[in-house]
Write an enzyme that holds these catalytic residues in place. Sequence first.
Site, PDB file in Angstrom:
ATOM      1  N   ARG A 235      14.045 -16.682  26.452  1.00 43.60           N
ATOM      2  CA  ARG A 235      12.865 -17.479  26.799  1.00 43.60           C
ATOM      3  C   ARG A 235      12.552 -17.318  28.279  1.00 43.60           C
ATOM      4  NH1 ARG A 235      11.388 -20.849  22.759  1.00 43.60           N
ATOM      5  NH2 ARG A 235       9.877 -21.880  24.104  1.00 43.60           N
TER       6      ARG A 235
ATOM      7  N   HIS B   3       2.108 -24.850  31.904  1.00 47.97           N
ATOM      8  CA  HIS B   3       2.146 -26.279  31.586  1.00 47.97           C
ATOM      9  C   HIS B   3       2.282 -27.024  32.909  1.00 47.97           C
ATOM     10  CE1 HIS B   3       2.995 -25.610  27.267  1.00 47.97           C
ATOM     11  NE2 HIS B   3       3.847 -24.674  27.649  1.00 47.97           N
TER      12      HIS B   3
ATOM     13  N   CYS C  53      -0.377 -21.850  26.470  1.00 42.72           N
ATOM     14  CA  CYS C  53       0.820 -21.378  25.781  1.00 42.72           C
ATOM     15  C   CYS C  53       0.650 -21.163  24.262  1.00 42.72           C
ATOM     16  CB  CYS C  53       1.971 -22.330  26.099  1.00 42.72           C
ATOM     17  SG  CYS C  53       3.583 -21.596  25.815  1.00 42.72           S
TER      18      CYS C  53
HETATM   19  N1  GLN Z   1       6.217 -21.307  20.553  1.00 39.01           N
HETATM   20  C1  GLN Z   1       5.664 -20.446  21.555  1.00 39.01           C
HETATM   21  C2  GLN Z   1       6.698 -19.647  22.305  1.00 39.01           C
HETATM   22  O1  GLN Z   1       7.823 -20.046  22.419  1.00 39.01           O
HETATM   23  C3  GLN Z   1       4.840 -21.294  22.506  1.00 39.01           C
HETATM   24  C4  GLN Z   1       5.656 -22.242  23.327  1.00 39.01           C
HETATM   25  C5  GLN Z   1       4.846 -23.201  24.151  1.00 39.01           C
HETATM   26  O2  GLN Z   1       3.715 -23.540  23.810  1.00 39.01           O
HETATM   27  N2  GLN Z   1       5.443 -23.702  25.217  1.00 39.01           N
HETATM   28  O3  GLN Z   1       6.384 -18.597  22.812  1.00 39.01           O
END
Ligand code: GLN
Length: 249
Positions: free
Chosen positions: A128, A192, A94
């Site tokens: 998101r 993750h 990520c």
């Molecule tokens: N900050 C980045 C995003 O939101 C990565 C997020 C993460 O590592 N889960 O895309």
Amino acid sequence: MAKVIDVVSLYPRDMNIYGDWGNILTVRRRLELYGYEPRLHSYNQGDDWPEHVDVVLGGGGQDNCQKRITADLFRRAADLRALAADGVPMLMICGLYQLFGEYFQTNDGSRLEGIGVLGVYTEGHEKRMIGNLVEHTKDFGDVIGYENHSGQTFLRGDTAALGHVDHEGMGNNGEDHTEGARKGNVIGTYMHGSVLPKNPRLADFLIRSAVERRYGAFEPSSDSVLRARLKHLDEVAGRARDVAATRPR
Ligand code: GLN
């Protein structure tokens, strides 16, 4: 004497969310059960770079944590690029997946440059992408994990997708059904979960590549106790996969 494998955890202080530390624990444990001696180096900003590097693991982080590590990451960029070119296996999750690409244009308008190991670029989005995820990969079967990111990542050049997702709204960008990226032995992914405990094939790819590169051949121990423990670990992983695959998004 067991053969040593040097495992580098990249920025665990800032880049370690949604269980990413489990990836380190998995590589360490499986190496032990294969009869090797893992030597763990937690590398944070300002630390000395380890003398020997066999495998590099990096986790995810919020935009502000990504900003915090970028300057130091650029100080290490030449080392990391050279190691990647030399076949060192790496897994970047990520936030570090994004920074191993070309750039991350965040949703608040700032631009974080990446070190360009992977041919991907990322643009922040208001929406998101969050939820459990199964991706189909050519090399590792179905990879099961959990994503939570605002960045939309797109591939270019000779960087291939790690795998594909069935439904829209998931994966790299929610549009083209790709997930993750792979170039040589460097893998980036949004998974993750943590990803490696539930995906032993992926863990073993990293381990085997690291061992072969350093010692020429991967020779797992034939000790029956270690083998039984590994078998048990794989059974637990199998059960975790079955449960995770049925979880709704
Ligand atoms: N900050 C980045 C995003 O939101 C990565 C997020 C993460 O590592 N889960 O895309």
